[in-house]
Scaffold this active site. Structure first.
Site, PDB file in Angstrom:
ATOM      1  N   TYR A   1      47.216  92.781 105.043  1.00 24.90           N
ATOM      2  CA  TYR A   1      48.172  92.070 105.918  1.00 24.90           C
ATOM      3  C   TYR A   1      49.473  91.715 105.200  1.00 24.90           C
ATOM      4  O   TYR A   1      50.521  91.564 105.835  1.00 24.90           O
ATOM      5  CB  TYR A   1      47.507  90.813 106.491  1.00 24.90           C
ATOM      6  CG  TYR A   1      48.105  90.363 107.806  1.00 24.90           C
ATOM      7  CD1 TYR A   1      48.003  91.153 108.955  1.00 24.90           C
ATOM      8  CD2 TYR A   1      48.782  89.159 107.903  1.00 24.90           C
ATOM      9  CE1 TYR A   1      48.559  90.750 110.145  1.00 24.90           C
ATOM     10  CE2 TYR A   1      49.338  88.741 109.098  1.00 24.90           C
ATOM     11  CZ  TYR A   1      49.226  89.542 110.215  1.00 24.90           C
ATOM     12  OH  TYR A   1      49.781  89.136 111.395  1.00 24.90           O
TER      13      TYR A   1
ATOM     14  N   ILE B   1      56.145  89.463 119.490  1.00 25.42           N
ATOM     15  CA  ILE B   1      56.865  90.556 118.809  1.00 25.42           C
ATOM     16  C   ILE B   1      56.661  90.458 117.303  1.00 25.42           C
ATOM     17  O   ILE B   1      56.744  89.374 116.730  1.00 25.42           O
ATOM     18  CB  ILE B   1      58.379  90.447 119.128  1.00 25.42           C
ATOM     19  CG1 ILE B   1      58.633  90.822 120.596  1.00 25.42           C
ATOM     20  CG2 ILE B   1      59.218  91.311 118.187  1.00 25.42           C
ATOM     21  CD1 ILE B   1      60.059  90.620 121.052  1.00 25.42           C
TER      22      ILE B   1
ATOM     23  N   ILE C   1      42.779  91.993 117.317  1.00 26.31           N
ATOM     24  CA  ILE C   1      42.613  92.731 118.577  1.00 26.31           C
ATOM     25  C   ILE C   1      43.236  94.113 118.369  1.00 26.31           C
ATOM     26  O   ILE C   1      44.341  94.208 117.815  1.00 26.31           O
ATOM     27  CB  ILE C   1      43.343  91.994 119.733  1.00 26.31           C
ATOM     28  CG1 ILE C   1      42.714  90.615 119.967  1.00 26.31           C
ATOM     29  CG2 ILE C   1      43.321  92.822 121.012  1.00 26.31           C
ATOM     30  CD1 ILE C   1      43.418  89.780 121.031  1.00 26.31           C
TER      31      ILE C   1
ATOM     32  N   VAL D   1      65.317  92.824 119.559  1.00 27.27           N
ATOM     33  CA  VAL D   1      65.565  91.487 118.991  1.00 27.27           C
ATOM     34  C   VAL D   1      66.201  91.560 117.596  1.00 27.27           C
ATOM     35  O   VAL D   1      66.504  90.534 117.005  1.00 27.27           O
ATOM     36  CB  VAL D   1      64.290  90.609 118.956  1.00 27.27           C
ATOM     37  CG1 VAL D   1      63.781  90.305 120.346  1.00 27.27           C
ATOM     38  CG2 VAL D   1      63.204  91.239 118.082  1.00 27.27           C
TER      39      VAL D   1
ATOM     40  N   GLY E   1      57.708  91.476 124.367  1.00 30.35           N
ATOM     41  CA  GLY E   1      56.817  92.194 123.454  1.00 30.35           C
ATOM     42  C   GLY E   1      55.691  92.943 124.151  1.00 30.35           C
ATOM     43  O   GLY E   1      54.656  93.224 123.538  1.00 30.35           O
TER      44      GLY E   1
ATOM     45  N   SER F   1      48.518  95.664 124.663  1.00 27.88           N
ATOM     46  CA  SER F   1      49.301  94.580 124.047  1.00 27.88           C
ATOM     47  C   SER F   1      48.725  93.209 124.381  1.00 27.88           C
ATOM     48  O   SER F   1      48.266  92.980 125.513  1.00 27.88           O
ATOM     49  CB  SER F   1      50.742  94.584 124.579  1.00 27.88           C
ATOM     50  OG  SER F   1      51.429  95.725 124.193  1.00 27.88           O
ATOM     51  N   ILE F   2      48.832  92.288 123.434  1.00 29.79           N
ATOM     52  CA  ILE F   2      48.473  90.899 123.719  1.00 29.79           C
ATOM     53  C   ILE F   2      49.350  90.396 124.869  1.00 29.79           C
ATOM     54  O   ILE F   2      48.884  89.664 125.752  1.00 29.79           O
ATOM     55  CB  ILE F   2      48.638  90.044 122.440  1.00 29.79           C
ATOM     56  CG1 ILE F   2      47.503  90.395 121.467  1.00 29.79           C
ATOM     57  CG2 ILE F   2      48.647  88.555 122.781  1.00 29.79           C
ATOM     58  CD1 ILE F   2      47.528  89.655 120.150  1.00 29.79           C
TER      59      ILE F   2
ATOM     60  N   LEU G   1      48.715  98.481 119.289  1.00 28.84           N
ATOM     61  CA  LEU G   1      49.616  99.380 118.559  1.00 28.84           C
ATOM     62  C   LEU G   1      50.040  98.751 117.230  1.00 28.84           C
ATOM     63  O   LEU G   1      49.962  99.375 116.173  1.00 28.84           O
ATOM     64  CB  LEU G   1      50.864  99.623 119.435  1.00 28.84           C
ATOM     65  CG  LEU G   1      51.575 100.949 119.316  1.00 28.84           C
ATOM     66  CD1 LEU G   1      50.614 102.089 119.637  1.00 28.84           C
ATOM     67  CD2 LEU G   1      52.757 100.962 120.283  1.00 28.84           C
TER      68      LEU G   1
ATOM     69  N   LYS H   1      54.417  85.660 109.041  1.00 32.94           N
ATOM     70  CA  LYS H   1      53.719  84.732 109.954  1.00 32.94           C
ATOM     71  C   LYS H   1      53.777  83.290 109.432  1.00 32.94           C
ATOM     72  O   LYS H   1      53.829  82.342 110.216  1.00 32.94           O
ATOM     73  CB  LYS H   1      52.258  85.162 110.167  1.00 32.94           C
ATOM     74  CG  LYS H   1      52.094  86.471 110.940  1.00 32.94           C
ATOM     75  CD  LYS H   1      52.691  86.412 112.325  1.00 32.94           C
ATOM     76  CE  LYS H   1      52.312  87.615 113.169  1.00 32.94           C
ATOM     77  NZ  LYS H   1      53.127  87.726 114.389  1.00 32.94           N
TER      78      LYS H   1
HETATM   79  P1  NAP Z   1      51.961  95.418 120.298  1.00 32.26           P
HETATM   80  O1  NAP Z   1      51.363  95.704 121.611  1.00 32.26           O
HETATM   81  O2  NAP Z   1      52.346  96.593 119.453  1.00 32.26           O
HETATM   82  O3  NAP Z   1      53.192  94.429 120.482  1.00 32.26           O
HETATM   83  C1  NAP Z   1      54.203  94.266 119.512  1.00 32.26           C
HETATM   84  C2  NAP Z   1      55.496  94.275 120.276  1.00 32.26           C
HETATM   85  O4  NAP Z   1      56.629  93.995 119.415  1.00 32.26           O
HETATM   86  C3  NAP Z   1      55.775  95.643 120.902  1.00 32.26           C
HETATM   87  O5  NAP Z   1      56.083  95.481 122.260  1.00 32.26           O
HETATM   88  C4  NAP Z   1      56.978  96.120 120.106  1.00 32.26           C
HETATM   89  O6  NAP Z   1      57.779  97.025 120.802  1.00 32.26           O
HETATM   90  C5  NAP Z   1      57.684  94.810 119.891  1.00 32.26           C
HETATM   91  N1  NAP Z   1      58.803  94.949 118.961  1.00 32.26           N
HETATM   92  C6  NAP Z   1      58.772  95.392 117.668  1.00 32.26           C
HETATM   93  N2  NAP Z   1      60.024  95.408 117.174  1.00 32.26           N
HETATM   94  C7  NAP Z   1      60.856  94.960 118.160  1.00 32.26           C
HETATM   95  C8  NAP Z   1      62.249  94.756 118.261  1.00 32.26           C
HETATM   96  N3  NAP Z   1      63.086  95.012 117.249  1.00 32.26           N
HETATM   97  N4  NAP Z   1      62.752  94.290 119.429  1.00 32.26           N
HETATM   98  C9  NAP Z   1      61.952  94.030 120.493  1.00 32.26           C
HETATM   99  N5  NAP Z   1      60.610  94.213 120.459  1.00 32.26           N
HETATM  100  C10 NAP Z   1      60.079  94.677 119.303  1.00 32.26           C
HETATM  101  O7  NAP Z   1      50.944  94.572 119.385  1.00 32.26           O
HETATM  102  P2  NAP Z   1      50.279  93.126 119.577  1.00 32.26           P
HETATM  103  O8  NAP Z   1      49.114  93.127 118.643  1.00 32.26           O
HETATM  104  O9  NAP Z   1      50.089  92.823 121.007  1.00 32.26           O
HETATM  105  O10 NAP Z   1      51.358  92.153 118.931  1.00 32.26           O
HETATM  106  C11 NAP Z   1      51.944  91.059 119.627  1.00 32.26           C
HETATM  107  C12 NAP Z   1      52.039  89.859 118.696  1.00 32.26           C
HETATM  108  O11 NAP Z   1      50.723  89.363 118.445  1.00 32.26           O
HETATM  109  C13 NAP Z   1      52.662  90.144 117.333  1.00 32.26           C
HETATM  110  O12 NAP Z   1      53.435  89.053 116.921  1.00 32.26           O
HETATM  111  C14 NAP Z   1      51.427  90.275 116.446  1.00 32.26           C
HETATM  112  O13 NAP Z   1      51.716  90.032 115.078  1.00 32.26           O
HETATM  113  C15 NAP Z   1      50.587  89.174 117.054  1.00 32.26           C
HETATM  114  N6  NAP Z   1      49.171  89.192 116.706  1.00 32.26           N
HETATM  115  C16 NAP Z   1      48.433  90.320 116.848  1.00 32.26           C
HETATM  116  C17 NAP Z   1      47.088  90.318 116.503  1.00 32.26           C
HETATM  117  C18 NAP Z   1      46.249  91.564 116.649  1.00 32.26           C
HETATM  118  O14 NAP Z   1      45.182  91.630 116.031  1.00 32.26           O
HETATM  119  N7  NAP Z   1      46.638  92.541 117.432  1.00 32.26           N
HETATM  120  C19 NAP Z   1      46.496  89.136 116.030  1.00 32.26           C
HETATM  121  C20 NAP Z   1      47.263  87.993 115.905  1.00 32.26           C
HETATM  122  C21 NAP Z   1      48.603  88.029 116.245  1.00 32.26           C
HETATM  123  P3  NAP Z   1      57.582  98.616 120.459  1.00 32.26           P
HETATM  124  O15 NAP Z   1      56.159  98.958 120.697  1.00 32.26           O
HETATM  125  O16 NAP Z   1      58.515  99.245 121.373  1.00 32.26           O
HETATM  126  O17 NAP Z   1      57.962  98.783 119.013  1.00 32.26           O
END
Ligand code: NAP
Length: 260
Positions: A155, A92, A192, A65, A13, A19-20, A195, A162
């Site tokens: 959300y 992801i 955070i 995935v 991811g 990205s996280i 994207l 989730k």
């Molecule tokens: P992010 O950088 O956009 O990461 C999300 C990742 O999921 C991206 O690499 C995306 O790839 C990937 N993804 C989506 N569909 C996919 C698929 N079919 N197959 C493989 N990879 C796929 O955002 P992020 O905020 O770091 O998110 C990472 C996790 O942290 C997520 O589960 C999110 O819900 C969670 N989270 C985020 C926050 C926040 O505030 N940001 C808070 C709590 C939890 P592409 O970019 O190529 O689509």
């Protein structure tokens, strides 16, 4: 010596340096782990490969995935390259933007299935394949958010995904813990700017509220989420499983936004 010295782990991811997963990658690298990554299609490879190389990745392969065949091919490559692995980090999620913006009561079957498939089932699908090549005593972590347990404006459908992800974490922990001694946990991160976060409506307001309502009076960073995740996949957390561990500066146990 780092707490992950001698361990091999996958970080799934990583999209860019916001990205996280990037915070997690840097923390795990700093602690001595050997890392592998996936990317989603050729376009994304251009962004992911240079970052993965910065943390000395020995495995960078394509995997969507949402596709079983791609997942099988990816994990076959991991086994071919590494033999056994020690930890899996799933970072992801995906939902159609409109599905998050529209009133929740209007959710379509198709949007619901897609959000649940990519954001929750994919952790089970990764876990079952990773477990096959994981050393006993290995560890898995996924990323979740408070919207799993509270109705957070904007959300919507992702909150339902989730909730399924957190329940899946507990059932995976029970199953893989008994059979293999593998630990499974979730990290619940505060908001955070990434994207994926840009799909959430009023995210700026959500961040401001979270900072004001937290016990530290601020939001958290990718680095802080990364450090906690590195601890959870290390042997220092050998007694921790089935847990949702918050990295939200205390927001979820606070009294809320004092400005309200
Ligand atoms: P992010 O950088 O956009 O990461 C999300 C990742 O999921 C991206 O690499 C995306 O790839 C990937 N993804 C989506 N569909 C996919 C698929 N079919 N197959 C493989 N990879 C796929 O955002 P992020 O905020 O770091 O998110 C990472 C996790 O942290 C997520 O589960 C999110 O819900 C969670 N989270 C985020 C926050 C926040 O505030 N940001 C808070 C709590 C939890 P592409 O970019 O190529 O689509």
């Amino acid at each position: 010596m780092g707490i992950l010295e001698g361990k091999k782990g996958l970080i799934l991811g990583l999209a860019n340096n916001k990205s996280i997963a990037w915070g997690v990658a840097q923390a795990c690298h700093k602690q001595g782990a050997e890392l592998g990554f996936n990317y989603l299609g050729e376009q994304l490879e251009k962004r992911v490969r240079p970052l993965a190389e910065q943390v000395g990745a020995t495995l960078i392969e394509s995997m969507d995935v949402g596709e079983d065949a791609e997942m099988d091919a990816f994990f076959a490559k991991v086994e071919e390259k590494w033999g056994k692995m020690d930890f899996l980090i799933h970072s992801i999620a995906f939902a159609n933007k409109d599905a998050l913006r529209n009133p929740f009561s209007q959710a379509s079957r198709q949007d619901f299935q897609l959000a649940l498939d990519i954001s929750a089932y994919s952790f089970i699908a990764c876990a079952q394949r990773a477990a096959g090549i994981m050393n006993d005593g290995g560890s898995m972590v996924t990323m979740t958010y408070l919207g799993a347990e509270r109705a957070i404006p904007g959300y919507g459908m992702m909150g339902v995904a989730k909730a399924a992800l957190e329940a899946s974490t507990r059932y995976l922990a029970d199953d893989l813990g008994h059979s293999r001694g593998i630990r499974v946990n979730a990290v619940s991160a505060g908001p955070i700017r990434t994207l994926a976060a840009s799909a959430v409506g009023d995210f700026k307001q959500l961040m401001a509220k979270s900072a004001r309502g937290s016990m530290l009076g601020r939001n958290v960073s990718q680095e802080e989420v990364g450090n906690t995740t590195a601890y959870l996949v290390s042997d220092l957390a050998s007694g921790v499983s089935g847990e949702v561990h918050y990295v939200d500066a205390g927001f979820h146990v606070g009294a809320g936004d004092p400005g309200e």
